[in-house]
Design an enzyme around this catalytic site. Structure first.
Site, PDB file in Angstrom:
ATOM      1  N   ASP A 221      -3.142  -7.795  -7.314  1.00  0.00           N
ATOM      2  CA  ASP A 221      -4.608  -8.439  -7.529  1.00  0.00           C
ATOM      3  C   ASP A 221      -4.852  -8.014  -8.835  1.00  0.00           C
ATOM      4  O   ASP A 221      -5.804  -7.254  -9.034  1.00  0.00           O
ATOM      5  CB  ASP A 221      -5.481  -7.437  -6.556  1.00  0.00           C
TER       6      ASP A 221
ATOM      7  N   HIS B  54       0.841  -1.360   0.110  1.00  0.00           N
ATOM      8  CA  HIS B  54       0.093  -0.156  -0.042  1.00  0.00           C
ATOM      9  C   HIS B  54       0.938   1.247  -0.068  1.00  0.00           C
ATOM     10  O   HIS B  54       0.487   2.377  -0.617  1.00  0.00           O
ATOM     11  CB  HIS B  54      -0.797   0.018   1.227  1.00  0.00           C
TER      12      HIS B  54
ATOM     13  N   VAL C 254       4.771  -5.790  -4.515  1.00  0.00           N
ATOM     14  CA  VAL C 254       5.901  -5.543  -3.633  1.00  0.00           C
ATOM     15  C   VAL C 254       5.856  -6.964  -2.885  1.00  0.00           C
ATOM     16  O   VAL C 254       4.875  -7.406  -2.388  1.00  0.00           O
ATOM     17  CB  VAL C 254       5.468  -4.487  -2.507  1.00  0.00           C
TER      18      VAL C 254
ATOM     19  N   GLN D 241      -0.673  -4.751  -8.782  1.00  0.00           N
ATOM     20  CA  GLN D 241      -0.763  -5.708  -9.699  1.00  0.00           C
ATOM     21  C   GLN D 241      -0.907  -6.804  -9.123  1.00  0.00           C
ATOM     22  O   GLN D 241      -1.471  -7.939  -9.550  1.00  0.00           O
ATOM     23  CB  GLN D 241       0.447  -5.848 -10.505  1.00  0.00           C
TER      24      GLN D 241
HETATM   25  O1  PAF Z   1      -7.831  -4.317  -2.845  1.00  0.00           O
HETATM   26  C1  PAF Z   1      -8.511  -3.909  -1.996  1.00  0.00           C
HETATM   27  O2  PAF Z   1      -8.013  -3.721  -0.847  1.00  0.00           O
HETATM   28  C2  PAF Z   1     -10.196  -3.784  -2.298  1.00  0.00           C
HETATM   29  O3  PAF Z   1     -10.496  -4.985  -2.726  1.00  0.00           O
HETATM   30  C3  PAF Z   1     -10.557  -2.497  -2.701  1.00  0.00           C
HETATM   31  C4  PAF Z   1      -9.901  -2.258  -4.006  1.00  0.00           C
HETATM   32  C5  PAF Z   1      -9.934  -1.225  -1.718  1.00  0.00           C
HETATM   33  C6  PAF Z   1     -12.021  -2.594  -2.824  1.00  0.00           C
HETATM   34  O4  PAF Z   1     -12.652  -2.957  -1.375  1.00  0.00           O
END
Ligand code: PAF
Length: 284
Positions: A152, A39, A178, A150
């Site tokens: 997900d 993140h 990462v 990427q």
């Molecule tokens: O990847 C995530 O953390 C979630 O699927 C998201 C994009 C925040 C949607 O709830």
């Protein structure tokens, strides 16, 4: 410095309107919290490319199935706000579920086809929940750019398709996965792994790298790649395969052959004890 935090839609809109009045561009990083360096890399990219950075922290109930980990999903809010502060986030949107889904809520977004394969096959309704909340966040924040990992890959494809199909004026920015030093992709769910499971989980990345090398070495038959990946993971006692996929990176349909100019996605979902992990590699 900790960022400003808003839980309601009105102050969110007011803060966004204020940024727009100042002529600032807006970057959104949608998250479910339990923030990690993956993140952080999204936030850093947003920070570099925009004047005003919004992070949403919302554990979205509609993307969890009835037997999934909604209740026990980690929610370390203070730590998350600390990371956001360090990374220079301007605003955190942290709504309650009732704010996003009032009691009479009825509208959902479906990205047909793409939502039903890979993770969607074993998590029915998951991507309907993802697409719905992401579109709501796009409407609420109206960002110039939104950042996704990427890691997900299917989520990324679905959001890209939704943005294209519904003419949403946002640029979808995809940042590289990462990884830990041993290759394990960072995920909030890694925290669930016991020490032994954590060691076994490195098989995911090793399997993907071997498959990539076999393609680089000239393998062109997708079924052969798929089979070797399955064998590799099947050989690890304690790893239970959900899927092993070699798919067209755009349509997510099973590939039959590796062809020049047609990007391929190698993707895996594997369970270690109660924890389901995913990983992928994009072969351009
Ligand atoms: O990847 C995530 O953390 C979630 O699927 C998201 C994009 C925040 C949607 O709830």
């Amino acid at each position: 410095m900790k960022p400003a935090v808003v839980a309601e839609i009105e102050p969110l809109r007011a803060a966004i309107a204020d940024a727009r009045r100042k002529g600032q561009t807006i970057g959104l990083v949608p998250t479910m919290g339990a923030l990690h360096d993956g993140h952080r890399s999204l936030i850093e990219a947003a920070r570099r490319q925009n004047d005003y950075v919004v992070v949403s922290i919302f554990v979205n109930p509609t993307q969890f199935g009835p037997n999934e980990d909604l209740k026990r999903y980690p929610r370390p809010l203070e730590r998350d706000l600390g990371l956001c502060g360090e990374a220079g986030v301007d605003l955190v949107f942290h709504p309650q579920p009732e704010t996003i889904y009032p009691p009479d809520y009825r509208t959902f977004v479906e990205v047909t086809g793409l939502q039903d394969v890979l993770c969607g096959a074993s998590r029915p309704g998951h991507f309907r929940g993802v697409a719905t909340v992401v579109l709501k966040l796009f409407h609420l924040v109206q960002p110039d750019r939104a950042y996704f990992g990427q890691k997900d890959a299917q989520q990324v494809r679905i959001v890209q398709r939704m943005v294209m199909d519904l003419n949403v004026p946002v640029e979808v920015c995809v940042c590289p996965t990462v990884r830990e030093t041993d290759g394990l992709a960072l995920s909030s769910r890694n925290a669930y792994l016991e020490a032994g499971e954590r060691r076994l989980a490195t098989v995911l990345y090793r399997t993907l790298i071997e498959a990539k090398r076999s393609i680089e070495g000239g393998e062109r038959i997708a079924a052969a790649i798929r089979e070797r990946m399955s064998e590799r993971i099947g050989a690890v006692a304690g790893a239970v395969v959900d899927y092993v996929a070699v798919v067209d990176a755009e349509t997510l349909c099973e590939a039959t052959a590796i062809e020049p100019g047609r990007p391929i996605l190698l993707a895996l979902a594997v369970k270690f004890g109660g924890t389901r992990l995913i990983d992928n590699l994009l072969i351009p």
